[in-house]
Design a protein around this motif. Structure first.
Motif, PDB file in Angstrom:
ATOM      1  N   TRP A 193      -2.445  -3.612  -1.682  1.00  0.00           N
ATOM      2  CA  TRP A 193      -1.302  -2.563  -1.480  1.00  0.00           C
ATOM      3  C   TRP A 193      -1.575  -1.449  -0.611  1.00  0.00           C
ATOM      4  O   TRP A 193      -2.801  -1.056  -0.837  1.00  0.00           O
ATOM      5  CB  TRP A 193      -0.561  -2.224  -2.267  1.00  0.00           C
ATOM      6  CG  TRP A 193       0.104  -3.366  -3.111  1.00  0.00           C
ATOM      7  CD1 TRP A 193      -0.020  -4.165  -4.241  1.00  0.00           C
ATOM      8  CD2 TRP A 193       1.358  -3.991  -2.792  1.00  0.00           C
ATOM      9  NE1 TRP A 193       0.644  -5.228  -4.746  1.00  0.00           N
ATOM     10  CE2 TRP A 193       1.794  -5.193  -3.789  1.00  0.00           C
ATOM     11  CE3 TRP A 193       2.478  -3.811  -1.963  1.00  0.00           C
ATOM     12  CZ2 TRP A 193       3.188  -5.947  -3.801  1.00  0.00           C
ATOM     13  CZ3 TRP A 193       3.621  -4.514  -1.881  1.00  0.00           C
ATOM     14  CH2 TRP A 193       3.797  -5.620  -2.701  1.00  0.00           C
ATOM     15  N   ARG A 194      -0.882  -1.220   0.476  1.00  0.00           N
ATOM     16  CA  ARG A 194      -1.303   0.157   1.099  1.00  0.00           C
ATOM     17  C   ARG A 194      -0.248   1.358   0.967  1.00  0.00           C
ATOM     18  O   ARG A 194       0.992   0.864   1.467  1.00  0.00           O
ATOM     19  CB  ARG A 194      -1.419  -0.299   2.821  1.00  0.00           C
ATOM     20  CG  ARG A 194      -2.562  -1.164   2.878  1.00  0.00           C
ATOM     21  CD  ARG A 194      -2.951  -1.581   4.308  1.00  0.00           C
ATOM     22  NE  ARG A 194      -3.699  -0.512   4.909  1.00  0.00           N
ATOM     23  CZ  ARG A 194      -3.199   0.172   6.032  1.00  0.00           C
ATOM     24  NH1 ARG A 194      -2.335  -0.160   6.649  1.00  0.00           N
ATOM     25  NH2 ARG A 194      -4.281   0.968   6.534  1.00  0.00           N
ATOM     26  N   THR A 195      -0.516   2.274   0.702  1.00  0.00           N
ATOM     27  CA  THR A 195       0.693   3.437   0.199  1.00  0.00           C
ATOM     28  C   THR A 195       0.223   4.691   1.313  1.00  0.00           C
ATOM     29  O   THR A 195      -0.536   5.173   1.409  1.00  0.00           O
ATOM     30  CB  THR A 195       0.466   3.817  -1.195  1.00  0.00           C
ATOM     31  OG1 THR A 195       0.821   2.970  -2.083  1.00  0.00           O
ATOM     32  CG2 THR A 195       1.566   4.986  -1.512  1.00  0.00           C
ATOM     33  N   CYS A 230       5.287  -3.665  -5.959  1.00  0.00           N
ATOM     34  CA  CYS A 230       5.355  -2.466  -5.564  1.00  0.00           C
ATOM     35  C   CYS A 230       6.588  -1.708  -5.722  1.00  0.00           C
ATOM     36  O   CYS A 230       7.607  -1.872  -5.143  1.00  0.00           O
ATOM     37  CB  CYS A 230       4.905  -2.239  -3.923  1.00  0.00           C
ATOM     38  SG  CYS A 230       4.955  -0.564  -3.300  1.00  0.00           S
ATOM     39  N   GLU A 280      -5.358   2.479  -0.292  1.00  0.00           N
ATOM     40  CA  GLU A 280      -5.189   0.921  -0.762  1.00  0.00           C
ATOM     41  C   GLU A 280      -5.851   0.762  -1.905  1.00  0.00           C
ATOM     42  O   GLU A 280      -6.998   1.174  -2.758  1.00  0.00           O
ATOM     43  CB  GLU A 280      -6.240   0.325   0.451  1.00  0.00           C
ATOM     44  CG  GLU A 280      -5.964   0.280   1.756  1.00  0.00           C
ATOM     45  CD  GLU A 280      -6.787  -0.564   2.614  1.00  0.00           C
ATOM     46  OE1 GLU A 280      -7.808  -0.694   2.355  1.00  0.00           O
ATOM     47  OE2 GLU A 280      -6.342  -0.761   3.940  1.00  0.00           O
ATOM     48  N   ASN A 336       8.567   2.074  -5.702  1.00  0.00           N
ATOM     49  CA  ASN A 336       8.242   3.068  -5.041  1.00  0.00           C
ATOM     50  C   ASN A 336       9.590   4.004  -5.571  1.00  0.00           C
ATOM     51  O   ASN A 336      10.728   3.662  -5.334  1.00  0.00           O
ATOM     52  CB  ASN A 336       8.586   3.059  -3.323  1.00  0.00           C
ATOM     53  CG  ASN A 336       8.478   4.128  -2.682  1.00  0.00           C
ATOM     54  OD1 ASN A 336       8.546   5.394  -3.141  1.00  0.00           O
ATOM     55  ND2 ASN A 336       7.952   4.120  -1.442  1.00  0.00           N
ATOM     56  N   ASP A 351       6.578   8.232  -4.752  1.00  0.00           N
ATOM     57  CA  ASP A 351       5.634   7.994  -5.616  1.00  0.00           C
ATOM     58  C   ASP A 351       5.549   6.729  -6.185  1.00  0.00           C
ATOM     59  O   ASP A 351       6.648   5.856  -6.335  1.00  0.00           O
ATOM     60  CB  ASP A 351       5.867   8.699  -7.102  1.00  0.00           C
ATOM     61  CG  ASP A 351       5.832  10.234  -6.880  1.00  0.00           C
ATOM     62  OD1 ASP A 351       5.180  10.701  -5.777  1.00  0.00           O
ATOM     63  OD2 ASP A 351       6.255  10.812  -7.590  1.00  0.00           O
ATOM     64  N   VAL A 352       4.359   5.747  -6.135  1.00  0.00           N
ATOM     65  CA  VAL A 352       4.334   4.362  -5.931  1.00  0.00           C
ATOM     66  C   VAL A 352       3.400   3.971  -7.057  1.00  0.00           C
ATOM     67  O   VAL A 352       2.306   4.468  -7.555  1.00  0.00           O
ATOM     68  CB  VAL A 352       3.615   3.896  -4.610  1.00  0.00           C
ATOM     69  CG1 VAL A 352       3.399   2.661  -4.737  1.00  0.00           C
ATOM     70  CG2 VAL A 352       4.888   4.304  -3.576  1.00  0.00           C
ATOM     71  N   THR A 358       1.646   0.008  -7.928  1.00  0.00           N
ATOM     72  CA  THR A 358       1.527  -1.374  -7.614  1.00  0.00           C
ATOM     73  C   THR A 358       0.559  -2.354  -8.612  1.00  0.00           C
ATOM     74  O   THR A 358       0.033  -1.548  -9.407  1.00  0.00           O
ATOM     75  CB  THR A 358       0.552  -1.106  -6.193  1.00  0.00           C
ATOM     76  OG1 THR A 358      -0.784  -0.388  -6.432  1.00  0.00           O
ATOM     77  CG2 THR A 358       1.496  -0.541  -5.294  1.00  0.00           C
TER      78      THR A 358
END
Length: 242
Positions: free
Chosen positions: A132-134, A113, A150, A115, A119-120, A122
């Motif tokens: 992954w959970r953003t 992940c 997710e 970041n 702004d992400v 994954t």
């Protein structure tokens, strides 16, 4: 770039390989800041404004992304600031972070992940069977999440006025007074997500469906009265209200 960045590596060939991958990814981000910052007197962006200057391959790519976004948004997106100066920040952050993510993958990192200031990007899973959970923060309360996205392979970008003030302008008018407080876009890559989030912030809530047509998996926006409006494509990523 003046923003906090982090990389969480969960799947790599080994600790040494993971460290080398992270260093290579961070080098991409540092280079992008040095080359494309409008605040550095000798950056490529600043030199490009001088008579007779030409664009490097990377700057030409960034300008092309900006031009495609300008055309698709009817001129709402622009890399030219109201004062006439070149400001590619609306493209560069997402573009550079996506390149850094691609470097991690090229080094054999299968789950991570990245970041970049919220702004992400994954890839893979943080643990078997779990995506992954953003979190997407509340514009008025950084301790509260409006939604949690997710996904395994994808990107989430948010553009808003709640931290940096009115730093985004309407390319058609030069105005910085916008109809939305924040816009979030989920897409397959961060370059797309970041540019579309800025477009939606400028164009307003009626552009969410347009963003999906342009490649967003999902888009949602926050109005000044706190209401949230959403749109999703045929293969939406799961986003749960917090």
């Amino acid at each position: 770039m003046g923003i906090p960045m982090s990389i969480d590596v969960r799947g790599a060939p080994g600790p040494r390989a993971a460290g080398a991958a992270v260093e290579a990814a961070l080098a991409v981000l540092r280079s992008a800041d040095e080359r494309f910052s409008p605040f550095r007197a000798e950056s490529e962006v600043r030199r490009y404004a001088r008579p007779g200057a030409s664009a490097s391959v990377d700057l030409a790519e960034i300008l092309a992304i900006g031009e495609r976004a300008r055309a698709a948004s009817g001129g709402a997106f622009s890399v030219w600031a109201p004062d006439g100066s070149l400001d590619t920040n609306g493209v560069v952050k997402g573009w550079a972070a996506q390149r850094a993510a691609d470097v991690l993958s090229a080094h054999g990192v299968t789950s991570f992940c990245l970041n970049a200031g919220g702004d992400v990007v994954t890839r893979g899973e943080p643990e078997p069977g779990r995506p992954w959970r953003t979190g997407v923060r509340d514009p008025w309360d950084p301790r509260r999440m409006l939604a949690v996205v997710e996904q395994r392979d994808g990107a989430v970008a948010t553009s808003g006025t709640y931290e940096r003030g009115a730093h985004v302008w309407d390319g058609r008018t030069g105005e910085r007074s916008l109809a939305l407080v924040a816009a979030t876009v989920v897409a397959g890559d961060l370059t797309t997500a970041d540019v579309l989030a800025t477009c939606v912030l400028v164009l307003g809530p009626q552009s969410l469906g347009w963003a999906v047509e342009q490649g967003a998996r999902q888009a949602f926006a926050v109005l000044p009265d706190g209401r949230i409006v959403t749109a999703a494509g045929p293969d939406p990523t799961q986003a749960d209200a917090a």
